[in-house]
Design a protein around this motif. Structure first.
Motif, PDB file in Angstrom:
ATOM      1  N   CYS A   1     -25.644  43.044  -7.739  1.00  0.00           N
ATOM      2  CA  CYS A   1     -24.925  44.026  -8.558  1.00  0.00           C
ATOM      3  C   CYS A   1     -23.917  43.290  -9.428  1.00  0.00           C
ATOM      4  O   CYS A   1     -23.367  42.281  -9.013  1.00  0.00           O
ATOM      5  CB  CYS A   1     -24.140  44.994  -7.671  1.00  0.00           C
ATOM      6  SG  CYS A   1     -25.108  46.367  -7.110  1.00  0.00           S
TER       7      CYS A   1
ATOM      8  N   ARG B   1     -30.217  46.553  -4.665  1.00  0.00           N
ATOM      9  CA  ARG B   1     -29.092  45.997  -5.429  1.00  0.00           C
ATOM     10  C   ARG B   1     -28.029  45.555  -4.420  1.00  0.00           C
ATOM     11  O   ARG B   1     -27.464  46.393  -3.736  1.00  0.00           O
ATOM     12  CB  ARG B   1     -28.545  47.030  -6.405  1.00  0.00           C
ATOM     13  CG  ARG B   1     -29.633  47.522  -7.372  1.00  0.00           C
ATOM     14  CD  ARG B   1     -29.124  48.663  -8.282  1.00  0.00           C
ATOM     15  NE  ARG B   1     -28.225  48.182  -9.309  1.00  0.00           N
ATOM     16  CZ  ARG B   1     -26.947  48.503  -9.416  1.00  0.00           C
ATOM     17  NH1 ARG B   1     -26.376  49.303  -8.544  1.00  0.00           N
ATOM     18  NH2 ARG B   1     -26.210  48.024 -10.390  1.00  0.00           N
TER      19      ARG B   1
ATOM     20  N   GLY C   1     -24.842  50.974   5.840  1.00  0.00           N
ATOM     21  CA  GLY C   1     -25.268  52.205   5.177  1.00  0.00           C
ATOM     22  C   GLY C   1     -25.306  52.244   3.675  1.00  0.00           C
ATOM     23  O   GLY C   1     -25.659  53.292   3.100  1.00  0.00           O
ATOM     24  N   TYR C   2     -24.972  51.164   2.985  1.00  0.00           N
ATOM     25  CA  TYR C   2     -25.011  51.178   1.513  1.00  0.00           C
ATOM     26  C   TYR C   2     -26.356  51.705   0.990  1.00  0.00           C
ATOM     27  O   TYR C   2     -27.401  51.507   1.635  1.00  0.00           O
ATOM     28  CB  TYR C   2     -24.856  49.761   0.976  1.00  0.00           C
ATOM     29  CG  TYR C   2     -23.452  49.273   0.750  1.00  0.00           C
ATOM     30  CD1 TYR C   2     -22.767  49.568  -0.423  1.00  0.00           C
ATOM     31  CD2 TYR C   2     -22.813  48.478   1.694  1.00  0.00           C
ATOM     32  CE1 TYR C   2     -21.483  49.078  -0.652  1.00  0.00           C
ATOM     33  CE2 TYR C   2     -21.527  47.978   1.474  1.00  0.00           C
ATOM     34  CZ  TYR C   2     -20.867  48.290   0.290  1.00  0.00           C
ATOM     35  OH  TYR C   2     -19.605  47.814   0.080  1.00  0.00           O
ATOM     36  N   ASP C   3     -26.320  52.272  -0.198  1.00  0.00           N
ATOM     37  CA  ASP C   3     -27.557  52.607  -0.914  1.00  0.00           C
ATOM     38  C   ASP C   3     -28.486  51.398  -0.893  1.00  0.00           C
ATOM     39  O   ASP C   3     -28.049  50.268  -1.182  1.00  0.00           O
ATOM     40  CB  ASP C   3     -27.249  52.938  -2.387  1.00  0.00           C
ATOM     41  CG  ASP C   3     -26.595  54.291  -2.578  1.00  0.00           C
ATOM     42  OD1 ASP C   3     -26.354  55.016  -1.589  1.00  0.00           O
ATOM     43  OD2 ASP C   3     -26.314  54.635  -3.755  1.00  0.00           O
TER      44      ASP C   3
ATOM     45  N   SER D   1     -20.505  51.772   9.798  1.00  0.00           N
ATOM     46  CA  SER D   1     -21.244  52.629   8.858  1.00  0.00           C
ATOM     47  C   SER D   1     -21.422  52.007   7.472  1.00  0.00           C
ATOM     48  O   SER D   1     -22.499  52.111   6.884  1.00  0.00           O
ATOM     49  CB  SER D   1     -20.539  53.978   8.731  1.00  0.00           C
ATOM     50  OG  SER D   1     -20.284  54.519  10.012  1.00  0.00           O
ATOM     51  N   VAL D   2     -20.387  51.388   6.935  1.00  0.00           N
ATOM     52  CA  VAL D   2     -20.504  50.799   5.598  1.00  0.00           C
ATOM     53  C   VAL D   2     -21.367  49.541   5.655  1.00  0.00           C
ATOM     54  O   VAL D   2     -22.254  49.344   4.810  1.00  0.00           O
ATOM     55  CB  VAL D   2     -19.109  50.522   5.003  1.00  0.00           C
ATOM     56  CG1 VAL D   2     -19.213  49.728   3.698  1.00  0.00           C
ATOM     57  CG2 VAL D   2     -18.355  51.836   4.773  1.00  0.00           C
TER      58      VAL D   2
ATOM     59  N   SER E   1     -29.563  58.366   2.321  1.00  0.00           N
ATOM     60  CA  SER E   1     -29.359  57.855   0.952  1.00  0.00           C
ATOM     61  C   SER E   1     -29.593  56.348   0.880  1.00  0.00           C
ATOM     62  O   SER E   1     -29.624  55.786  -0.224  1.00  0.00           O
ATOM     63  CB  SER E   1     -27.950  58.212   0.455  1.00  0.00           C
ATOM     64  OG  SER E   1     -26.976  58.007   1.471  1.00  0.00           O
TER      65      SER E   1
END
Ligand SMILES: [Mg+2]
Ligand SMILES: [Mg+2]
Ligand SMILES: [Mg+2]
Lengths: 223, 223
Positions: free
Chosen positions: B222, B55, B123-125, B119-120, B45
């Motif tokens: 964002c 973003r 891994g963000y969009d 992971s965060v 993703s």
């Protein structure tokens, strides 16, 4: 056994796991309760279904069971607002699974000390034993489910999803603002206390009133 | 732009990333060179293609570019033997992409200190800007590729895959014994030195003789 109840494993792209989502489990790990969900990923290549064998990798000297409720997504969910209603959020849930977030505690401890990723400690092939999916319509309240783990028929974990720090709709809303969730993706919502080691030759099973037939997995050592 | 050259993004299940696979990058991060591949996961993703906008999440105050060669798998590969031949291993490669392993260095630094997952932070969009795939047949030697990152047309990274500590066949063999690799899965093989911050309003592009048309991505904040 119906293929449809395992379709998520082929369709889905990721397993988003939540760490320390039960106070007593955080305490038994010697960790503080988090102020926001603690997320990590397991690959879908780690799924194994009822009746399968988990091959314990040679590098893993301490393998722990963590029984967890899994939430299976019905459709894509992206950047849900904090004001989204519980009903709107829960409409994105296709069903539930019971699963194990199997953890190479030996490798995870080393990773934690060295500031390294948890991905290998959490992600080996076979590290996500998972039940068939139960339709969301058959689960009246996902926050009132037993989570029991038996190893060789000995009760090891006996928790309730009522004790989650962040509940299912909160997790879906939160995660959707970091990782877009897609149809078939699974959220593992954290384990209650009572985690501990399993070894080759043992049999694990999960039990919950939500699951008509409790799935089981046997463990063998890799050679 | 052909859909087939982006098919991996729909078909694949995971992005397996390799950390510290270039000695000078490990040094610039103040880290030792690893003795075996350091692995982590990004979700699919996080892919965005040429011309898309990344973003920058509100929680991210320091976002770094890491330009990397990506290896796209042609078919399932599981537990390859250490004695597998280079030819046998490389037959499992469908093609190559150039990609960014975008990293929220602020969140990663906190995670490292606290022994928490990456992971965060990884891994963000939008945190995996990726080119279209180039067929393996068109790349005579994946260990002789330029890896250039430009931000607003300023050269920020200028490396070569010749400097990888663990080369592509070594990585495929190693990973296949931890995570089964499946068709469409991507391995990001690590970044050369020169990583650094990008900001809203800037444009990133990658360049390599391997790619006929260099893809580019713009960055916005964002709100
Ligand atoms: Mg991780
Ligand atoms: Mg867990
Ligand atoms: Mg990287």
């Amino acid at each position: 056994m119906a293929a449809a109840r395992r379709a998520f494993a082929e369709l889905g792209k990721k397993v988003v796991c939540v760490g320390r989502n039960f106070g007593k489990h955080a305490a038994e790990m010697g960790e503080a309760v988090p102020t926001e969900p603690l997320l990590f990923l397991k690959p879908t290549s780690s799924y194994i279904f009822d009746g399968s064998t988990l091959r314990i990798p040679k590098a893993v000297t301490e393998l722990h069971h963590e029984v967890e409720l899994g939430v299976v997504m019905k459709h894509r969910v992206q950047q849900l607002s904090e004001t989204a209603s519980r009903e709107e959020i829960m409409a994105s849930v296709d069903g539930y699974v019971l699963a194990y977030d199997m953890t190479a505690r030996c490798l995870q401890s080393k990773a934690k000390k060295a500031g390294l990723p948890w991905s290998v400690a959490k992600g080996y092939d076979g590290f996500c034993p998972v039940s068939d999916m139960v339709d969301a319509a058959a689960v009246s309240d996902p926050q009132q489910l037993q989570l029991r783990c038996y190893v060789d028929e000995q009760l090891r974990q006996d928790g309730s999803t009522a004790d989650m720090i962040f509940d299912v709709p909160h997790l879906i809303q939160y995660i959707s603002n970091i990782f877009t969730l897609e149809a078939g993706d699974v959220i593992l919502t954290g384990t209650p206390d009572g985690v501990g080691p399993v070894q080759a030759g043992q049999v694990m099973r999960v039990s919950s009133r939500a699951l008509p037939v409790p799935p089981r997995w046997s463990l063998v050592a890799c050679h």
